[in-house]
Design a protein around this motif. Structure first.
Motif, PDB file in Angstrom:
ATOM      1  N   ARG A   2       0.822  -1.222  -0.037  1.00 15.69           N
ATOM      2  CA  ARG A   2       0.101  -0.107  -0.055  1.00 15.69           C
ATOM      3  C   ARG A   2       0.888   1.235   0.151  1.00 15.69           C
ATOM      4  NH1 ARG A   2      -0.257   2.357   5.102  1.00 15.69           N
ATOM      5  NH2 ARG A   2      -2.242   3.373   4.706  1.00 15.69           N
ATOM      6  N   VAL A  34      -5.408   4.597  13.023  1.00 16.48           N
ATOM      7  CA  VAL A  34      -5.707   4.425  11.638  1.00 16.48           C
ATOM      8  C   VAL A  34      -4.225   4.258  10.959  1.00 16.48           C
ATOM      9  CG1 VAL A  34      -8.169   5.257  11.552  1.00 16.48           C
ATOM     10  CG2 VAL A  34      -5.965   6.662  10.941  1.00 16.48           C
ATOM     11  N   ALA A  35      -3.327   4.984  11.574  1.00 12.66           N
ATOM     12  CA  ALA A  35      -1.906   5.182  10.820  1.00 12.66           C
ATOM     13  C   ALA A  35      -1.356   3.654  10.804  1.00 12.66           C
ATOM     14  CB  ALA A  35      -0.954   5.940  11.547  1.00 12.66           C
ATOM     15  N   ARG A  36      -0.768   3.279   9.584  1.00 12.82           N
ATOM     16  CA  ARG A  36       0.133   2.057   9.106  1.00 12.82           C
ATOM     17  C   ARG A  36       1.432   2.378   8.963  1.00 12.82           C
ATOM     18  NH1 ARG A  36      -3.685  -2.221  10.460  1.00 12.82           N
ATOM     19  NH2 ARG A  36      -5.648  -1.355  10.458  1.00 12.82           N
ATOM     20  N   PRO A  37       2.163   1.333   8.730  1.00 18.32           N
ATOM     21  CA  PRO A  37       3.486   1.429   8.419  1.00 18.32           C
ATOM     22  C   PRO A  37       3.775   2.254   7.067  1.00 18.32           C
ATOM     23  CG  PRO A  37       3.215  -0.817   9.373  1.00 18.32           C
ATOM     24  CD  PRO A  37       1.900  -0.124   9.147  1.00 18.32           C
ATOM     25  N   ASP A  39       3.170   5.337   7.137  1.00 18.70           N
ATOM     26  CA  ASP A  39       2.161   6.914   7.280  1.00 18.70           C
ATOM     27  C   ASP A  39       2.977   7.783   7.976  1.00 18.70           C
ATOM     28  OD1 ASP A  39       0.446   5.330   5.718  1.00 18.70           O
ATOM     29  OD2 ASP A  39      -0.948   4.912   7.406  1.00 18.70           O
ATOM     30  N   ARG A  54      -1.005   2.627  18.559  1.00 25.23           N
ATOM     31  CA  ARG A  54      -1.552   1.600  18.707  1.00 25.23           C
ATOM     32  C   ARG A  54      -0.754   0.391  18.005  1.00 25.23           C
ATOM     33  NH1 ARG A  54      -7.411   1.291  16.603  1.00 25.23           N
ATOM     34  NH2 ARG A  54      -7.244  -0.896  16.647  1.00 25.23           N
ATOM     35  N   ARG A  55       0.125   0.810  16.895  1.00 26.56           N
ATOM     36  CA  ARG A  55       0.912   0.029  16.265  1.00 26.56           C
ATOM     37  C   ARG A  55       2.315   0.796  15.742  1.00 26.56           C
ATOM     38  NH1 ARG A  55      -3.305   1.323  13.116  1.00 26.56           N
ATOM     39  NH2 ARG A  55      -4.229  -0.861  13.530  1.00 26.56           N
ATOM     40  N   GLY A  57       5.983   0.694  13.030  1.00 23.80           N
ATOM     41  CA  GLY A  57       5.971   0.356  11.701  1.00 23.80           C
ATOM     42  C   GLY A  57       6.708  -1.032  11.487  1.00 23.80           C
ATOM     43  N   ARG A  62       9.865   1.932   6.674  1.00 28.31           N
ATOM     44  CA  ARG A  62       8.545   1.877   6.598  1.00 28.31           C
ATOM     45  C   ARG A  62       8.027   2.494   8.176  1.00 28.31           C
ATOM     46  NH1 ARG A  62       5.450  -3.009   4.335  1.00 28.31           N
ATOM     47  NH2 ARG A  62       3.881  -1.340   4.384  1.00 28.31           N
ATOM     48  N   ILE A  64       6.169   4.563  11.002  1.00 26.12           N
ATOM     49  CA  ILE A  64       5.116   5.404  11.455  1.00 26.12           C
ATOM     50  C   ILE A  64       5.688   6.813  11.971  1.00 26.12           C
ATOM     51  CG2 ILE A  64       3.069   6.043  12.630  1.00 26.12           C
ATOM     52  CD1 ILE A  64       2.478   3.063  12.586  1.00 26.12           C
TER      53      ILE A  64
END
Length: 258
Positions: A2, A34-37, A39, A54-55, A57, A62, A64
């Motif tokens: 993505r 909502v942020a993903r690696p 972003d 919450r997460r 990279g 990659r 965050i």
């Protein structure tokens, strides 16, 4: 793979928005959800709450990333403003605070304690709480009576090394507070002539300002923010390090700030 996305946060936004620049989120935590690696979370000027990613990279390429919008000042604080101070005569004022403000963590009830910490023999324990007048922190004293007429101190002794050090701003040592915690938290403070109901007065509320709840989140970059007023506990090198900002026990060095 993505493509990377950019999410915006502004005090005028809404957490029901989609996070684009025209429709920003209201909180960083909504963006973190909502942020993903790969972003980036871009935060616009203002003061923000404790950020709990919450997460993380996936790699150095990659990550965050959390950063302010170009040229904008963003503060993430562990304090809240307190008003409604009652004058008690002289320079002393009192505030009674509902413990709901603190939730399950009340810094004024939490002692500075732990392995390797050194107190002078017979010295009372200090607490994690603090009071701030226009950003300037106060000193805790041992009793209500000591708030009335605190001495002006010019030096301090390091109880570990027994070395005496000069104090750079002796007048500031007369800005003091004392607290008692029961069904509510009562704070007495000496403001040295300032009116706490017209000035900005804040107290510590949160332990950290950028710290995930879950451990081992890697590859997160945080840059450009002002981080302030966390009531972080004593952290010996062999234990958990819940500081103002941290990765929550990351096993390797891939969680770092810049």
């Amino acid at each position: 793979m993505r493509s990377a996305s950019e999410f915006h946060v502004a005090t005028t936004g809404s957490d029901r928005a989609d996070g684009c620049v025209e429709r920003p989120f209201r909180t960083i935590n909504r963006a973190a959800g909502v942020a993903r690696p790969g972003d980036t979370v871009v935060v616009h000027a203002g003061e923000c709450e404790w950020v709990k990613p919450r997460r993380g990279g996936l790699s150095d390429t990659r990550r965050i990333t959390y950063q302010p919008a170009p040229g904008e000042h963003v503060v993430i604080k562990g304090s809240e403003r307190v008003t409604g101070w009652e004058p008690l005569g002289g320079a002393v004022w009192r505030a009674v605070i509902d413990n709901a403000l603190f939730g399950s963590f009340n810094p004024f009830a939490e002692e500075v304690t732990g392995d390797w910490i050194v107190y002078a023999r017979g010295a009372p324990r200090r607490h994690l709480g603090d009071v701030y007048l226009n950003g300037v922190s106060f000193f805790e004293v041992d009793s209500r009576a000591e708030v009335d007429d605190p001495p002006r101190r010019t030096e301090v002794v390091d109880h570990w090394t027994r070395v005496t050090h000069p104090i750079g701003d002796p007048d500031r040592t007369r800005l003091v507070w004392y607290a008692e915690v029961g069904e509510r938290t009562t704070i007495w403070a000496n403001f040295q002539g300032a009116d706490p109901n017209t000035e900005l007065v804040e107290v510590n509320v949160r332990r950290s300002v950028f710290h995930p709840d879950q451990p081992h989140l890697d590859y997160i970059t945080v840059r450009g923010f002002e981080l302030a007023h966390a009531a972080s506990p004593w952290a010996p090198p062999t234990a958990d390090q819940p500081g103002l900002i941290g990765p929550n026990w990351a096993k390797d060095g891939s969680s770092r700030t810049t």
